[in-house]
Write a protein that holds these residues in place. Structure first.
Motif, PDB file in Angstrom:
ATOM      1  N   ALA A  35      16.668   5.596 -16.113  1.00 29.84           N
ATOM      2  CA  ALA A  35      16.490   5.071 -14.848  1.00 29.84           C
ATOM      3  C   ALA A  35      17.499   4.369 -14.031  1.00 29.84           C
ATOM      4  O   ALA A  35      18.360   3.679 -14.971  1.00 29.84           O
ATOM      5  CB  ALA A  35      15.003   4.380 -14.392  1.00 29.84           C
ATOM      6  N   TRP A  36      17.247   4.334 -12.690  1.00 25.17           N
ATOM      7  CA  TRP A  36      18.409   3.348 -11.695  1.00 25.17           C
ATOM      8  C   TRP A  36      17.467   2.433 -11.120  1.00 25.17           C
ATOM      9  O   TRP A  36      16.362   2.954 -10.637  1.00 25.17           O
ATOM     10  CB  TRP A  36      19.075   4.206 -10.936  1.00 25.17           C
ATOM     11  CG  TRP A  36      20.311   4.786 -11.496  1.00 25.17           C
ATOM     12  CD1 TRP A  36      20.574   6.082 -12.102  1.00 25.17           C
ATOM     13  CD2 TRP A  36      21.689   4.177 -12.023  1.00 25.17           C
ATOM     14  NE1 TRP A  36      21.653   6.579 -12.458  1.00 25.17           N
ATOM     15  CE2 TRP A  36      22.369   5.110 -12.423  1.00 25.17           C
ATOM     16  CE3 TRP A  36      22.270   3.014 -11.690  1.00 25.17           C
ATOM     17  CZ2 TRP A  36      23.683   5.256 -12.868  1.00 25.17           C
ATOM     18  CZ3 TRP A  36      23.470   2.723 -12.236  1.00 25.17           C
ATOM     19  CH2 TRP A  36      24.119   3.851 -12.602  1.00 25.17           C
ATOM     20  N   SER A  49      14.920   5.467  -9.029  1.00 27.12           N
ATOM     21  CA  SER A  49      15.024   6.828  -9.472  1.00 27.12           C
ATOM     22  C   SER A  49      15.002   6.773 -11.015  1.00 27.12           C
ATOM     23  O   SER A  49      15.410   5.996 -11.795  1.00 27.12           O
ATOM     24  CB  SER A  49      16.305   7.444  -9.172  1.00 27.12           C
ATOM     25  OG  SER A  49      16.223   8.917  -9.674  1.00 27.12           O
ATOM     26  N   CYS A  50      14.272   8.081 -11.551  1.00 24.58           N
ATOM     27  CA  CYS A  50      13.949   8.099 -12.854  1.00 24.58           C
ATOM     28  C   CYS A  50      14.148   9.370 -13.217  1.00 24.58           C
ATOM     29  O   CYS A  50      13.900  10.435 -12.484  1.00 24.58           O
ATOM     30  CB  CYS A  50      12.612   7.808 -13.324  1.00 24.58           C
ATOM     31  SG  CYS A  50      12.051   7.862 -15.024  1.00 24.58           S
ATOM     32  N   ILE A  51      14.519  10.012 -14.568  1.00 30.95           N
ATOM     33  CA  ILE A  51      14.810  11.322 -15.103  1.00 30.95           C
ATOM     34  C   ILE A  51      14.417  11.257 -16.421  1.00 30.95           C
ATOM     35  O   ILE A  51      14.597  10.423 -17.303  1.00 30.95           O
ATOM     36  CB  ILE A  51      16.371  11.606 -14.981  1.00 30.95           C
ATOM     37  CG1 ILE A  51      16.345  12.960 -15.457  1.00 30.95           C
ATOM     38  CG2 ILE A  51      17.219  10.585 -15.981  1.00 30.95           C
ATOM     39  CD1 ILE A  51      17.895  13.695 -15.201  1.00 30.95           C
ATOM     40  N   SER A  52      13.414  12.217 -16.643  1.00 30.48           N
ATOM     41  CA  SER A  52      12.849  12.435 -17.943  1.00 30.48           C
ATOM     42  C   SER A  52      13.676  12.849 -18.955  1.00 30.48           C
ATOM     43  O   SER A  52      14.714  13.593 -18.778  1.00 30.48           O
ATOM     44  CB  SER A  52      11.513  13.363 -17.800  1.00 30.48           C
ATOM     45  OG  SER A  52      11.969  14.686 -17.578  1.00 30.48           O
ATOM     46  N   PHE A  53      13.107  12.797 -20.362  1.00 38.26           N
ATOM     47  CA  PHE A  53      13.823  13.116 -21.519  1.00 38.26           C
ATOM     48  C   PHE A  53      13.700  14.749 -21.573  1.00 38.26           C
ATOM     49  O   PHE A  53      12.540  15.286 -21.125  1.00 38.26           O
ATOM     50  CB  PHE A  53      13.270  12.433 -22.740  1.00 38.26           C
ATOM     51  CG  PHE A  53      13.962  13.200 -24.007  1.00 38.26           C
ATOM     52  CD1 PHE A  53      13.205  14.107 -24.712  1.00 38.26           C
ATOM     53  CD2 PHE A  53      15.290  12.965 -24.186  1.00 38.26           C
ATOM     54  CE1 PHE A  53      13.938  14.654 -25.960  1.00 38.26           C
ATOM     55  CE2 PHE A  53      15.957  13.712 -25.417  1.00 38.26           C
ATOM     56  CZ  PHE A  53      15.100  14.580 -26.164  1.00 38.26           C
ATOM     57  N   SER A  54      14.791  15.520 -22.087  1.00 35.63           N
ATOM     58  CA  SER A  54      14.544  16.895 -22.354  1.00 35.63           C
ATOM     59  C   SER A  54      14.706  17.906 -20.941  1.00 35.63           C
ATOM     60  O   SER A  54      15.636  18.370 -20.664  1.00 35.63           O
ATOM     61  CB  SER A  54      13.316  17.220 -22.923  1.00 35.63           C
ATOM     62  OG  SER A  54      13.273  18.470 -23.361  1.00 35.63           O
ATOM     63  N   GLN A  61      12.147   6.930  -5.407  1.00 40.72           N
ATOM     64  CA  GLN A  61      11.435   6.183  -4.232  1.00 40.72           C
ATOM     65  C   GLN A  61      11.865   6.848  -3.158  1.00 40.72           C
ATOM     66  O   GLN A  61      12.836   7.416  -2.661  1.00 40.72           O
ATOM     67  CB  GLN A  61      12.190   4.745  -4.421  1.00 40.72           C
ATOM     68  CG  GLN A  61      11.472   3.849  -3.414  1.00 40.72           C
ATOM     69  CD  GLN A  61      12.354   2.688  -3.165  1.00 40.72           C
ATOM     70  OE1 GLN A  61      13.605   2.576  -2.704  1.00 40.72           O
ATOM     71  NE2 GLN A  61      12.110   1.577  -3.822  1.00 40.72           N
ATOM     72  N   ASP A  62      10.886   6.653  -2.280  1.00 39.27           N
ATOM     73  CA  ASP A  62      10.900   7.261  -0.878  1.00 39.27           C
ATOM     74  C   ASP A  62      11.911   6.902  -0.048  1.00 39.27           C
ATOM     75  O   ASP A  62      12.564   8.117   0.668  1.00 39.27           O
ATOM     76  CB  ASP A  62       9.660   6.987   0.048  1.00 39.27           C
ATOM     77  CG  ASP A  62       8.330   7.671  -0.446  1.00 39.27           C
ATOM     78  OD1 ASP A  62       7.251   7.459   0.100  1.00 39.27           O
ATOM     79  OD2 ASP A  62       8.662   8.728  -1.303  1.00 39.27           O
ATOM     80  N   SER A  63      12.628   5.946  -0.198  1.00 36.44           N
ATOM     81  CA  SER A  63      13.764   5.234   0.698  1.00 36.44           C
ATOM     82  C   SER A  63      15.038   6.142   0.159  1.00 36.44           C
ATOM     83  O   SER A  63      16.143   6.117   0.880  1.00 36.44           O
ATOM     84  CB  SER A  63      14.007   3.984   0.446  1.00 36.44           C
ATOM     85  OG  SER A  63      14.274   3.594  -0.901  1.00 36.44           O
ATOM     86  N   VAL A  64      15.195   6.859  -0.896  1.00 33.24           N
ATOM     87  CA  VAL A  64      16.484   7.380  -1.296  1.00 33.24           C
ATOM     88  C   VAL A  64      16.137   8.968  -1.373  1.00 33.24           C
ATOM     89  O   VAL A  64      17.127   9.671  -2.016  1.00 33.24           O
ATOM     90  CB  VAL A  64      16.889   6.821  -2.413  1.00 33.24           C
ATOM     91  CG1 VAL A  64      17.113   5.171  -2.634  1.00 33.24           C
ATOM     92  CG2 VAL A  64      15.905   7.045  -3.735  1.00 33.24           C
ATOM     93  N   LYS A  65      14.862   9.238  -1.410  1.00 32.80           N
ATOM     94  CA  LYS A  65      14.671  11.012  -1.509  1.00 32.80           C
ATOM     95  C   LYS A  65      15.292  11.493  -0.704  1.00 32.80           C
ATOM     96  O   LYS A  65      15.541  11.365   0.405  1.00 32.80           O
ATOM     97  CB  LYS A  65      13.040  10.993  -1.414  1.00 32.80           C
ATOM     98  CG  LYS A  65      12.624  12.369  -1.997  1.00 32.80           C
ATOM     99  CD  LYS A  65      11.142  12.253  -1.958  1.00 32.80           C
ATOM    100  CE  LYS A  65      10.521  11.214  -2.754  1.00 32.80           C
ATOM    101  NZ  LYS A  65       9.131  11.393  -2.972  1.00 32.80           N
ATOM    102  N   CYS A  96      21.296   0.386 -14.589  1.00 31.94           N
ATOM    103  CA  CYS A  96      20.630   1.477 -15.178  1.00 31.94           C
ATOM    104  C   CYS A  96      19.904   1.096 -16.279  1.00 31.94           C
ATOM    105  O   CYS A  96      19.911  -0.345 -16.814  1.00 31.94           O
ATOM    106  CB  CYS A  96      21.574   2.594 -15.765  1.00 31.94           C
ATOM    107  SG  CYS A  96      22.795   1.840 -16.737  1.00 31.94           S
ATOM    108  N   ALA A  97      18.993   1.812 -16.948  1.00 34.95           N
ATOM    109  CA  ALA A  97      17.860   1.160 -18.029  1.00 34.95           C
ATOM    110  C   ALA A  97      17.258   2.379 -18.433  1.00 34.95           C
ATOM    111  O   ALA A  97      17.149   3.639 -17.889  1.00 34.95           O
ATOM    112  CB  ALA A  97      16.868   0.447 -17.262  1.00 34.95           C
TER     113      ALA A  97
END
Length: 126
Positions: A35-36, A49-54, A61-65, A96-97
């Motif tokens: 995630a960021w 923002s988040c991205i799943s594994f695999s 978030q709506d403000s960056v979508k 990032c995290a």
């Protein structure tokens, strides 16, 4: 201990673009989401923002979508954030995290693990 290191921040004009990069030193982040987050002056840190594994399912978030795109390269242990149509309100330090979930459902931002990195400064002028 896992330590993220962010890079790619800069000062740009409104409407400009940047690509942020993040690598994780130490222990591999494993089969978890990435995630960021960002922290604007005077505000708390927020997950954007988040991205799943695999399968790489993403959430924003709506403000960056529609303007930001998160991606990951697990072979390199890297995560990226492509930022377009930047606005002055995007000015912040970006972090990032690793998220201790496989996907980005629910309150994923509450499941961050590891130390915060130094972040990278993004400044957008009007």
């Amino acid at each position: 201990q896992m330590q993220p290191v962010e890079s790619g921040g800069a000062s740009v004009q409104s409407g400009g673009s940047l690509r942020l990069s993040c690598t994780f030193s130490g222990v591999n982040g494993g089969d978890f989401a990435r995630a960021w987050f960002r922290q604007a002056p005077g505000n708390g840190r927020e997950g954007i923002s988040c991205i799943s594994f695999s399968v790489g399912k993403t959430t924003y978030q709506d403000s960056v979508k529609g303007r930001f795109t998160i991606s990951r390269d697990d072979a390199k242990n890297m995560v990226y954030l492509e930022m377009n149509s930047l606005k002055p309100e995007d000015t912040a330090i970006y972090y990032c995290a690793v998220i201790t979930r496989i996907d980005c459902s629910g309150s994923w931002w509450d499941h961050r693990v590891g130390a915060w990195g130094p972040g990278t400064q993004v400044t957008v002028s009007s």
